[in-house]
Design an enzyme around this catalytic site. Structure first.
Site, PDB file in Angstrom:
ATOM      1  N   ASN A 226       0.869  -1.174   0.000  1.00 46.50           N
ATOM      2  CA  ASN A 226       0.000   0.000   0.000  1.00 46.50           C
ATOM      3  C   ASN A 226       0.909   1.228   0.000  1.00 46.50           C
ATOM      4  O   ASN A 226       1.452   1.613   1.025  1.00 46.50           O
ATOM      5  CB  ASN A 226      -0.882  -0.035   1.252  1.00 46.50           C
ATOM      6  CG  ASN A 226      -1.818   1.155   1.336  1.00 46.50           C
ATOM      7  OD1 ASN A 226      -1.750   2.074   0.513  1.00 46.50           O
ATOM      8  ND2 ASN A 226      -2.688   1.145   2.329  1.00 46.50           N
TER       9      ASN A 226
ATOM     10  N   ARG B 127      -2.524  -2.056  -3.483  1.00 41.79           N
ATOM     11  CA  ARG B 127      -3.702  -1.204  -3.317  1.00 41.79           C
ATOM     12  C   ARG B 127      -3.598  -0.079  -4.340  1.00 41.79           C
ATOM     13  O   ARG B 127      -2.595   0.643  -4.376  1.00 41.79           O
ATOM     14  CB  ARG B 127      -3.733  -0.621  -1.914  1.00 41.79           C
ATOM     15  CG  ARG B 127      -4.888   0.337  -1.755  1.00 41.79           C
ATOM     16  CD  ARG B 127      -4.814   1.102  -0.453  1.00 41.79           C
ATOM     17  NE  ARG B 127      -5.937   1.996  -0.348  1.00 41.79           N
ATOM     18  CZ  ARG B 127      -5.902   3.182   0.259  1.00 41.79           C
ATOM     19  NH1 ARG B 127      -4.786   3.593   0.827  1.00 41.79           N
ATOM     20  NH2 ARG B 127      -6.970   3.930   0.308  1.00 41.79           N
TER      21      ARG B 127
ATOM     22  N   HIS C 117     -12.761   3.439   0.074  1.00 43.93           N
ATOM     23  CA  HIS C 117     -12.765   2.402   1.116  1.00 43.93           C
ATOM     24  C   HIS C 117     -13.491   1.142   0.642  1.00 43.93           C
ATOM     25  O   HIS C 117     -13.997   0.366   1.450  1.00 43.93           O
ATOM     26  CB  HIS C 117     -13.487   2.875   2.406  1.00 43.93           C
ATOM     27  CG  HIS C 117     -12.839   4.006   3.128  1.00 43.93           C
ATOM     28  ND1 HIS C 117     -13.562   5.028   3.707  1.00 43.93           N
ATOM     29  CD2 HIS C 117     -11.545   4.268   3.391  1.00 43.93           C
ATOM     30  CE1 HIS C 117     -12.741   5.868   4.295  1.00 43.93           C
ATOM     31  NE2 HIS C 117     -11.501   5.438   4.118  1.00 43.93           N
TER      32      HIS C 117
ATOM     33  N   ARG D 137     -11.433  16.325   7.697  1.00 46.84           N
ATOM     34  CA  ARG D 137     -12.194  16.683   6.483  1.00 46.84           C
ATOM     35  C   ARG D 137     -13.619  17.086   6.825  1.00 46.84           C
ATOM     36  O   ARG D 137     -14.238  16.483   7.706  1.00 46.84           O
ATOM     37  CB  ARG D 137     -12.241  15.489   5.510  1.00 46.84           C
ATOM     38  CG  ARG D 137     -10.941  15.275   4.787  1.00 46.84           C
ATOM     39  CD  ARG D 137     -11.001  14.035   3.908  1.00 46.84           C
ATOM     40  NE  ARG D 137      -9.904  13.152   4.234  1.00 46.84           N
ATOM     41  CZ  ARG D 137      -9.843  11.863   3.903  1.00 46.84           C
ATOM     42  NH1 ARG D 137     -10.811  11.300   3.232  1.00 46.84           N
ATOM     43  NH2 ARG D 137      -8.808  11.146   4.246  1.00 46.84           N
TER      44      ARG D 137
ATOM     45  N   GLU E  65      -8.176  -4.756   5.231  1.00 46.46           N
ATOM     46  CA  GLU E  65      -8.032  -4.480   3.799  1.00 46.46           C
ATOM     47  C   GLU E  65      -6.897  -5.302   3.184  1.00 46.46           C
ATOM     48  O   GLU E  65      -6.990  -5.744   2.046  1.00 46.46           O
ATOM     49  CB  GLU E  65      -7.798  -2.976   3.585  1.00 46.46           C
ATOM     50  CG  GLU E  65      -9.092  -2.187   3.797  1.00 46.46           C
ATOM     51  CD  GLU E  65      -8.870  -0.724   4.126  1.00 46.46           C
ATOM     52  OE1 GLU E  65      -8.431  -0.444   5.261  1.00 46.46           O
ATOM     53  OE2 GLU E  65      -9.115   0.117   3.267  1.00 46.46           O
TER      54      GLU E  65
END
Ligand code: AMP
Length: 412
Positions: A7, A91, A180, A247, A391
């Site tokens: 990743n 990823r 996601h 965010r 993940e």
């Protein structure tokens, strides 16, 4: 088969070596501050001492070399040679409309992913640098790209289109993509399996309505109906949707022009504020984006944290309501990622809004931290769960399936 999961971020590279037969992690770690001063590799082989190697890493190629050297190191390594790595799973953040599933990495797949770079300028180029570095060092090893956006490609048009002139979708592909996806896919499947074992053996992922709340530094909610994503809260970029650590999530788009005039800032500067100085940090007027801190302050009654947590929780509850309507019901709500798996206060506050769905939370069960558990009572009309995401495991599974020839691959 041993699968190396990579990743790659702009200045970091996380990795995990997974035995795909028993799905156990053999070694894992992270290269930090690639291309900047103070770079280091943190490496942990299971059952061995954790090592931290501080060494300049000018680029990702050097970082990948260090990772491979660590994995084959005579003392702390776990492999005799790189030939023991059967495949690498990468990823990849944005596959646009080109990928609705993971793909064996070929020249065509790399070009098609590059065409999506505009849509994720911070992520895709970094991901592809990691692919190039691995291809250079292990040219014979099959590589698979696993896209964050792929799971959401099943959304219907009414969920992914914005109410803006259609020509912008046609010309620039402006639409909801969602992110996601690897986590939402993994968690919805786990939740369905868990439900089948614990609640109703007759029901499977294929006939369940599930809402997955992935609450980490970035946060998104997905409505998964019959195993497919039908709507998700992140949009064209990961800025839309829930209030997150830094965010903003949803805002009135007119605020951008208004603020730009009032604060004499460019659109780029305002966008940076919405990404990096908003969310829980912004609502507190500064301070921590780590929900351990925000929650501790909330429990201590500090007004800034109370404000932030209340707005954070309210937004999640609002999305759950919307997605219950979108699916005409809900069977399972599951919480995952750093906050979803570990923060019982947030879970409990969200569920206080959901009495109208017949949801009842078992306060003792809800104390669970970092494990799979049902946190609703037996007579709750909807099953609420905490399900740890994984993940990396999902990437390893997709990689195994594709390298083993179980799935089709390539751009659509
Ligand atoms: P993630 O992006 O999934 O790593 O999630 C990061 C968020 O999870 C941060 O806000 C952390 O405060 C929160 N988090 C991680 N571990 C824990 C924990 N053990 N207890 C409470 N919150 C946690």
């Amino acid at each position: 088969m041993n699968i190396l999961v990579i990743n790659c971020g702009s200045s970091s590279l996380k990795f995990q070596l997974i035995n795909s037969e028993n799905e156990e992690t053999i070694a894992k770690g992270i290269c930090e501050r690639i291309g900047i001063s103070g770079s280091q590799l943190v490496y942990l082989a299971i059952g061995k001492e954790k090592t931290i190697t501080e060494k300049p890493m000018e680029d990702h190629l050097i970082a990948v070399k260090m990772v491979l050297n660590s994995l084959t190191d005579p003392v702390n390594g776990v492999l005799k040679s790189l030939d023991e790595i059967g495949a690498v799973g990468h990823r990849l953040v944005h596959g646009g409309e080109k990928f609705n599933k993971s793909a064996l990495i070929t020249e065509d797949v790399i070009s098609a992913t590059k065409e999506c770079n505009d849509l994720a300028p911070l992520h895709n180029p970094a991901n592809l640098i990691g692919v190039a570095a691995c291809l250079e060092l292990m040219p014979e090893t099959p590589m698979v790209g696993v896209f964050d956006t792929a799971f959401h490609q099943t959304m219907p048009e009414e969920a992914y289109l914005y109410g803006i002139p259609y020509e912008y979708y046609e010309k620039y592909k402006i639409r909801r993509y969602g992110f996601h996806g690897t986590s939402h896919a993994y968690v919805s499947k786990r939740a369905a399996d868990f439900y089948q074992t614990e609640i109703d053996s007759a029901r499977t992922l294929a006939d369940l309505k599930i809402i997955v709340c992935h609450l980490g530094n970035g946060a998104s909610i997905t409505a998964v109906k019959n195993g497919k994503s039908i709507d998700t809260s992140m949009g064209f970029t990961p800025l839309e949707g829930l209030i997150m650590g830094t965010r903003s999530g949803d805002i009135d788009p007119a605020i951008i022009e208004f603020l730009s005039h009032k604060e004499n800032k460019t659109i780029e500067e305002i966008t940076a504020i919405l990404n990096k100085k908003s969310g829980a940090v912004g609502l507190q007027g500064g301070g921590s984006s780590d929900f351990r801190d925000v929650t501790a302050d909330y429990l201590a009654g500090k007004p800034a944290a109370v404000r932030a947590i209340k707005a954070y929780v309210y937004r999640i509850a609002k999305y759950i309501g919307a997605y219950t309507a979108a699916m005409n019901g809900v069977d399972i709500i599951c919480f995952t990622a750093g906050i979803g798996e570990n923060n019982s206060v947030v879970r409990s506050e969200v569920c206080k809004y959901l009495g109208y769905l017949g949801i009842k939370i078992d306060d003792i069960a809800n104390e669970i931290i970092g494990s799979e558990a049902i946190i609703s009572t037996i007579d709750s009309k909807v099953t609420v769960m905490s399900v740890p995401t994984d993940e990396e495991l999902m990437i390893a599974r997709d990689t195994k399936a594709i390298v083993g020839g179980d799935c089709g691959s390539g751009p659509q």
